[in-house]
Enzyme design. Structure first.
Site, PDB file in Angstrom:
ATOM      1  N   TYR A  23       0.765  -1.161   0.069  1.00  8.60           N
ATOM      2  CA  TYR A  23       0.018   0.033   0.003  1.00  8.60           C
ATOM      3  C   TYR A  23       0.916   1.276   0.054  1.00  8.60           C
ATOM      4  CZ  TYR A  23      -3.666  -3.397   0.941  1.00  8.60           C
ATOM      5  OH  TYR A  23      -4.431  -4.484   1.010  1.00  8.60           O
ATOM      6  N   HIS A 101      -9.153   0.759  -6.049  1.00 10.11           N
ATOM      7  CA  HIS A 101      -8.169   0.165  -5.045  1.00 10.11           C
ATOM      8  C   HIS A 101      -6.680   0.208  -5.347  1.00 10.11           C
ATOM      9  CE1 HIS A 101     -11.272  -2.742  -3.669  1.00 10.11           C
ATOM     10  NE2 HIS A 101     -11.651  -2.821  -4.919  1.00 10.11           N
TER      11      HIS A 101
END
Length: 145
Positions: A23, A101
């Site tokens: 991430y 996402h």
């Protein structure tokens, strides 16, 4: 000015802390600042909402309808793969919605490959890091203009 609601689901408040190899190291607050800057450039008013609770996300989607929100960007986190309730809420309000996402969900574990929410959305953007949100803003600009 068109209003865009950005909804972030479970664990996204830990951006910059959790699994940096997936991430990234940019903090949640800095992600919101980047989205805010680009939204302003594109002529959007933006509101942010983050929750680790499915019902709160559903309630926020419902309120978006009554608050005359023009579009939604949603990163449902793990709810992507099993929340038919969020799917149904998006369908119910009929607001242009883009699922985003940070990681490419199709390049990760098998259980992450399927989104039960995407079929309720206008589109899905996945795998471009935090730029996924920015790409979604550009897409909404095209859709709403």
């Amino acid at each position: 000015m068109k209003k865009v609601l950005v909804i972030n689901g479970p664990n996204l408040n830990l951006l910059g802390i959790r699994e940096k190899n997936i991430y990234g190291s940019v903090s949640y607050e800095d992600v919101l600042k980047s989205i805010s800057r680009k939204a302003q450039e594109l002529g959007f008013e933006v509101e942010f909402f983050q929750s680790n609770h499915e019902g709160e996300i559903i309630d926020k989607i419902h309120r978006a309808y009554f608050e005359k929100v023009d579009a939604i960007i949603i990163n449902p986190g793990a709810y992507t793969h099993y929340s038919y309730a969020i799917h149904d809420a998006i369908k119910a309000v009929n607001i242009p919605t883009i699922e985003v996402h940070i990681s490419n969900i199709h390049a990760r574990e098998e259980f992450r490959h399927k989104s039960v929410i995407a079929p309720a959305c206008t589109g899905q953007i996945s795998g471009f890091g935090i730029k996924s949100y920015i790409i979604a803003l550009y897409a909404l600009k095209e859709i709403l203009d």
